[in-house]
Design a protein around this motif. Structure first.
Motif, mmCIF file in Angstrom:
data_model
loop_
_atom_site.group_PDB
_atom_site.id
_atom_site.type_symbol
_atom_site.label_atom_id
_atom_site.label_comp_id
_atom_site.label_asym_id
_atom_site.label_seq_id
_atom_site.Cartn_x
_atom_site.Cartn_y
_atom_site.Cartn_z
ATOM 1 N N UNK A 173 0.833 -1.224 0.000
ATOM 2 C CA UNK A 173 0.000 0.000 0.000
ATOM 3 C C UNK A 173 0.861 1.266 0.000
ATOM 4 N N UNK A 174 1.903 1.355 0.856
ATOM 5 C CA UNK A 174 2.725 2.575 0.801
ATOM 6 C C UNK A 174 3.415 2.761 -0.554
ATOM 7 N N UNK A 175 3.827 1.658 -1.177
ATOM 8 C CA UNK A 175 4.472 1.798 -2.485
ATOM 9 C C UNK A 175 3.465 2.254 -3.541
ATOM 10 N N UNK A 176 2.258 1.697 -3.483
ATOM 11 C CA UNK A 176 1.221 2.094 -4.444
ATOM 12 C C UNK A 176 0.903 3.588 -4.278
ATOM 13 N N UNK A 177 0.912 4.048 -3.050
ATOM 14 C CA UNK A 177 0.645 5.470 -2.797
ATOM 15 C C UNK A 177 1.768 6.338 -3.392
ATOM 16 N N UNK A 178 2.992 5.885 -3.227
ATOM 17 C CA UNK A 178 4.132 6.641 -3.791
ATOM 18 C C UNK A 178 4.060 6.663 -5.320
ATOM 19 N N UNK A 179 3.637 5.551 -5.921
ATOM 20 C CA UNK A 179 3.485 5.503 -7.395
ATOM 21 C C UNK A 179 2.428 6.522 -7.824
ATOM 22 N N UNK A 180 1.296 6.512 -7.137
ATOM 23 C CA UNK A 180 0.183 7.391 -7.525
ATOM 24 C C UNK A 180 0.588 8.859 -7.407
ATOM 25 N N UNK A 181 1.188 9.194 -6.284
ATOM 26 C CA UNK A 181 1.511 10.613 -6.072
ATOM 27 C C UNK A 181 2.661 11.083 -6.955
ATOM 28 N N UNK A 182 3.626 10.204 -7.232
ATOM 29 C CA UNK A 182 4.709 10.647 -8.117
ATOM 30 C C UNK A 182 4.212 10.742 -9.566
ATOM 31 N N UNK A 183 3.194 9.957 -9.908
ATOM 32 C CA UNK A 183 2.591 10.066 -11.246
ATOM 33 C C UNK A 183 1.898 11.428 -11.392
ATOM 34 N N UNK A 184 1.165 11.817 -10.369
ATOM 35 C CA UNK A 184 0.506 13.137 -10.414
ATOM 36 C C UNK A 184 1.562 14.241 -10.510
ATOM 37 N N UNK A 185 2.614 14.084 -9.718
ATOM 38 C CA UNK A 185 3.695 15.076 -9.747
ATOM 39 C C UNK A 185 4.306 15.121 -11.161
ATOM 40 N N UNK A 186 4.539 13.933 -11.739
ATOM 41 C CA UNK A 186 5.152 13.888 -13.069
ATOM 42 C C UNK A 186 4.304 14.653 -14.086
ATOM 43 N N UNK A 187 3.014 14.358 -14.116
ATOM 44 C CA UNK A 187 2.135 14.975 -15.122
ATOM 45 C C UNK A 187 2.149 16.501 -15.021
ATOM 46 N N UNK A 188 2.081 17.001 -13.785
ATOM 47 C CA UNK A 188 2.099 18.467 -13.603
ATOM 48 C C UNK A 188 3.447 19.054 -14.031
ATOM 49 N N UNK A 189 4.515 18.388 -13.611
ATOM 50 C CA UNK A 189 5.856 18.903 -13.884
ATOM 51 C C UNK A 189 6.165 18.878 -15.375
ATOM 52 N N UNK A 190 5.800 17.784 -16.027
ATOM 53 C CA UNK A 190 6.117 17.656 -17.451
ATOM 54 C C UNK A 190 5.424 18.758 -18.246
ATOM 55 N N UNK A 191 4.139 18.977 -17.956
ATOM 56 C CA UNK A 191 3.391 19.986 -18.716
ATOM 57 C C UNK A 191 4.060 21.357 -18.557
ATOM 58 N N UNK A 192 4.429 21.683 -17.332
ATOM 59 C CA UNK A 192 5.021 22.991 -17.054
ATOM 60 C C UNK A 192 6.448 23.080 -17.630
ATOM 61 N N UNK A 193 7.232 22.038 -17.385
ATOM 62 C CA UNK A 193 8.639 22.074 -17.820
ATOM 63 C C UNK A 193 8.777 22.169 -19.336
ATOM 64 N N UNK A 194 7.862 21.526 -20.060
ATOM 65 C CA UNK A 194 7.992 21.571 -21.514
ATOM 66 C C UNK A 194 7.677 22.959 -22.065
ATOM 67 N N UNK A 195 6.727 23.643 -21.427
ATOM 68 C CA UNK A 195 6.433 25.031 -21.830
ATOM 69 C C UNK A 195 7.643 25.916 -21.489
ATOM 70 N N UNK A 196 8.139 25.769 -20.268
ATOM 71 C CA UNK A 196 9.299 26.579 -19.844
ATOM 72 C C UNK A 196 10.515 26.300 -20.722
ATOM 73 N N UNK A 197 10.727 25.022 -21.032
ATOM 74 C CA UNK A 197 11.921 24.642 -21.803
ATOM 75 C C UNK A 197 11.912 25.312 -23.181
ATOM 76 N N UNK A 198 10.727 25.331 -23.789
ATOM 77 C CA UNK A 198 10.627 25.960 -25.110
ATOM 78 C C UNK A 198 11.027 27.435 -25.018
ATOM 79 N N UNK A 199 10.563 28.091 -23.958
ATOM 80 C CA UNK A 199 10.912 29.506 -23.738
ATOM 81 C C UNK A 199 12.412 29.675 -23.551
ATOM 82 N N UNK A 200 12.983 28.801 -22.734
ATOM 83 C CA UNK A 200 14.416 28.921 -22.427
ATOM 84 C C UNK A 200 15.269 28.653 -23.667
ATOM 85 N N UNK A 201 14.862 27.681 -24.448
ATOM 86 C CA UNK A 201 15.625 27.359 -25.671
ATOM 87 C C UNK A 201 15.569 28.568 -26.613
#
Ligand code: LMR
Length: 337
Positions: free
Chosen positions: A256-284
């Motif tokens: 259960x604790x591992x499943x929780x870590x998977x779920x929350x890091x997946x949510x973190x990934x989705x938010x971060x990826x969307x933001x980072x890709x927009x920022x990266x384009x700007x920085x490039x």
């Protein structure tokens, strides 16, 4: 003498008991190998996963992260996972073909998924059950899908019209659909590990590649390429995968604790990826090192028209029914010709 023997036996028994306790307290180690920079969305999500796992399991599980292909390159890491030399990876699903699983390549059909939310919903939906089973049959359990957004092209010359690809040596991942896309464009596809790409671009072994902006920024591809085309023609999705035997053999109280870590890091990934890709384009863009071109609607229509035959050609590889199912799930509607 007898006393001495008894004392020695008692000492041995106590040492053994202590060693047993020490063994019981050894944390489970999860080696997490990946090919991108620690600053890319996958690298950041790996750190979040590590911290959550340690927190939720009270240190009973420790995650060791090996970024930037420092432990294994693309193809090797999948073999290492099957052998149990590493326990966690998050490869691009366009790299599963060499395992003998061709179905994941379908997600590389050009312009299939333009809507981020829909792409994410699709990868998390029950529709993926059949594909998950194919991975499990190879000893690999998918824990989650991490969607890293849409691809752009970089090259040493402008890629604006489909004809511009003619004769260009383009690096691709292992997917057969990506191979067909490059060939349809008149380019020469070359499968290459991600870790070798910077040097290949720098030395002209290949003329271009496609990737998400956060990889182009964190691997510094923009320093060795002259042109970038915002085409959003394909997607980069990762599967967070583990060794099936290892995962199933974990003590019940850790699940259960591992499943929780998977779920929350997946949510973190989705938010971060969307933001980072927009920022990266700007920085490039702000670096001034590479010329930008955003495809106009008309240019995009020409790319779509050029690449639709790949959809058709792939019917014989995947079956029309399977492709139709993916169209429905992704919301793709083939343009009327
Ligand atoms: C690539 O090989 O281009 C990417 O899949 C690398 C990655 O894992 O983001």
């Amino acid at each position: 003498m007898r006393n001495k023997l008894l004392a020695a036996a008692a000492f041995a028994a106590v040492s053994f008991a202590l060693a047993g306790t020490a063994i019981a307290q050894q944390p489970v180690i999860i080696k997490f190998s990946h090919v991108v920079s620690p600053d890319a969305p996958k690298g950041k999500a790996a750190v979040v996963f590590r911290d959550l796992v340690e927190k939720y399991t009270d240190g009973k599980v420790k995650v060791e992260i090996y970024p930037n292909s420092s432990l294994y390159k693309d193809k090797e890491e999948l073999e290492a996972l099957q052998l149990g030399s590493v326990q966690l990876l998050a490869p691009s699903i366009s790299k599963f073909g060499p395992l003998g699983i061709k179905e994941y390549d379908v997600f590389d059909l050009p312009f299939l998924m333009s809507d981020d939310t829909r792409a994410r919903q699709m990868m998390a939906s029950p529709m993926m059950a059949d594909l998950n089973k194919k991975l499990e049959a190879k000893g690999i359990s998918p824990l989650a899908y991490w969607d890293n957004g849409a691809h752009v092209y970089t090259a040493n010359k402008p890629l604006i019209r489909p004809e511009d690809f003619k004769g260009m040596k383009m690096r691709i991942q292992g997917s057969k659909v990506l191979d067909a896309v490059a060939r349809e464009l008149g380019a020469i596809p070359q499968i290459m590990a991600f870790s070798e790409l910077y040097q290949a671009l720098q030395t002209g072994v290949v003329d271009g590649e496609d990737n998400v902006p956060s990889n182009i920024l964190t691997q510094k591809f923009y320093e060795v390429q002259k042109h970038l085309t915002v085409s959003y023609h394909g997607r980069l999705t990762y599967a967070l995968v583990t060794n099936k035997k290892f995962w199933e053999g974990l003590p019940a109280d850790l699940k259960a604790p591992l499943a929780r870590a998977v779920k929350e890091s997946t949510e973190y990934f989705d938010e971060t990826a969307a933001k980072d890709n927009v920022d990266a384009l700007e920085k490039i863009k702000a670096s001034g090192k590479i010329q930008f071109h955003v495809l106009t609607d008309e240019e995009k229509r020409a790319w779509v028209a050029k690449l639709m035959p790949v959809h058709k050609e792939m019917q014989s590889r995947f079956g029309k029914d399977f492709i139709d199912k993916i169209y429905k799930a992704s919301g793709f509607v083939a343009p009327q010709s």
